[in-house]
Design a protein around this motif. Structure first.
Motif, PDB file in Angstrom:
ATOM      1  N   VAL A   1     -67.504 -43.483   7.186  1.00 42.19           N
ATOM      2  CA  VAL A   1     -66.867 -42.968   5.974  1.00 42.19           C
ATOM      3  C   VAL A   1     -65.525 -42.354   6.355  1.00 42.19           C
ATOM      4  O   VAL A   1     -65.378 -41.762   7.426  1.00 42.19           O
ATOM      5  CB  VAL A   1     -67.764 -41.941   5.233  1.00 42.19           C
ATOM      6  N   SER A   2     -64.557 -42.549   5.482  1.00 45.12           N
ATOM      7  CA  SER A   2     -63.262 -41.882   5.604  1.00 45.12           C
ATOM      8  C   SER A   2     -63.137 -40.923   4.433  1.00 45.12           C
ATOM      9  O   SER A   2     -63.406 -41.285   3.289  1.00 45.12           O
ATOM     10  CB  SER A   2     -62.121 -42.899   5.572  1.00 45.12           C
ATOM     11  N   PHE A   3     -62.727 -39.701   4.730  1.00 43.99           N
ATOM     12  CA  PHE A   3     -62.513 -38.696   3.694  1.00 43.99           C
ATOM     13  C   PHE A   3     -61.035 -38.566   3.335  1.00 43.99           C
ATOM     14  O   PHE A   3     -60.668 -37.780   2.474  1.00 43.99           O
ATOM     15  CB  PHE A   3     -63.037 -37.331   4.152  1.00 43.99           C
ATOM     16  N   ASN A   4     -60.181 -39.329   4.039  1.00 42.67           N
ATOM     17  CA  ASN A   4     -58.734 -39.169   3.854  1.00 42.67           C
ATOM     18  C   ASN A   4     -58.025 -40.516   3.653  1.00 42.67           C
ATOM     19  O   ASN A   4     -56.984 -40.771   4.240  1.00 42.67           O
ATOM     20  CB  ASN A   4     -58.127 -38.405   5.026  1.00 42.67           C
ATOM     21  N   GLY A   5     -58.604 -41.364   2.844  1.00 42.25           N
ATOM     22  CA  GLY A   5     -57.948 -42.616   2.483  1.00 42.25           C
ATOM     23  C   GLY A   5     -57.781 -43.603   3.619  1.00 42.25           C
ATOM     24  O   GLY A   5     -56.833 -44.376   3.626  1.00 42.25           O
ATOM     25  N   GLY A   6     -58.696 -43.574   4.576  1.00 43.25           N
ATOM     26  CA  GLY A   6     -58.675 -44.544   5.662  1.00 43.25           C
ATOM     27  C   GLY A   6     -57.902 -44.130   6.896  1.00 43.25           C
ATOM     28  O   GLY A   6     -57.788 -44.914   7.836  1.00 43.25           O
TER      29      GLY A   6
END
Length: 186
Positions: free
Chosen positions: A92-97
């Protein structure tokens, strides 16, 4: 007229757009990782910091939080033998990749067919719930500490699907032999 905008020698198997900004696109490249474009696909750059090796990647962007992006990954471990070679990973990315974190995968929901059967979708209202599919179907709730709940098999609607969905009879109890429930046997 078509213009080639990507040519690194890796097959792109998935393409998703940020629902709030269609100029921001993500592509999943087989055996490479995730690519990102901020200009509607005219140029692409690598966006897989934190993602380990994998073969087939599938992407899902949260509709309520587009900075939260999931990828399910089928990986093949040459150090293992038999069916244990096939691994399922979820990142998972929490900052747009920009960066990715690996969640502890509760089981190998892709089975040995992640190269073919690999899907992940985010719940439309809760970005901590994803639905996954491979050999098995499931719903996973993501918790803090990079852990997940046990996957739960969800219902499968078959009404009106005969034109595009068929279940192979493996001797299961449901869906014409195409699905069984219970504990996995060794």
């Amino acid at each position: 007229t078509w213009n080639e905008v990507y040519n690194e020698g890796y097959d792109v198997q998935d393409l998703v757009a940020n629902p709030d900004d269609f100029n921001t696109l993500f592509a999943a490249a087989n055996s490479l990782g995730i690519l990102k474009s901020n200009d509607a696909g005219d140029t692409w750059f690598h966006s897989y910091s934190g993602i380990g090796e994998g073969n087939r990647f599938h992407l899902a962007i949260s509709p309520v939080n587009p900075d939260k992006i999931y990828t399910s990954v089928e990986a093949f471990d040459l150090q293992e033998v038999g069916s244990s070679r096939y691994k399922t990973h979820i990142y998972v990315s929490f900052n747009g990749g920009q960066n990715w974190s690996k969640y502890v995968s509760p089981n190998n929901f892709l089975g040995e067919q992640g190269w073919f059967n690999n899907i992940i979708e985010v719940h439309p209202f809760n970005d901590n719930i994803v639905y996954v599919g491979g050999v098995n179907l499931g719903k996973i709730e993501f918790k803090s500490g990079l852990s997940t709940s046990e996957p739960q098999v969800m219902r499968v609607d078959t009404v009106g699907t005969a034109g595009f969905m068929r279940f192979v009879n493996f001797g299961g109890d449901y869906l014409g032999g195409g699905m069984a429930t219970g504990d996995q046997e060794d």
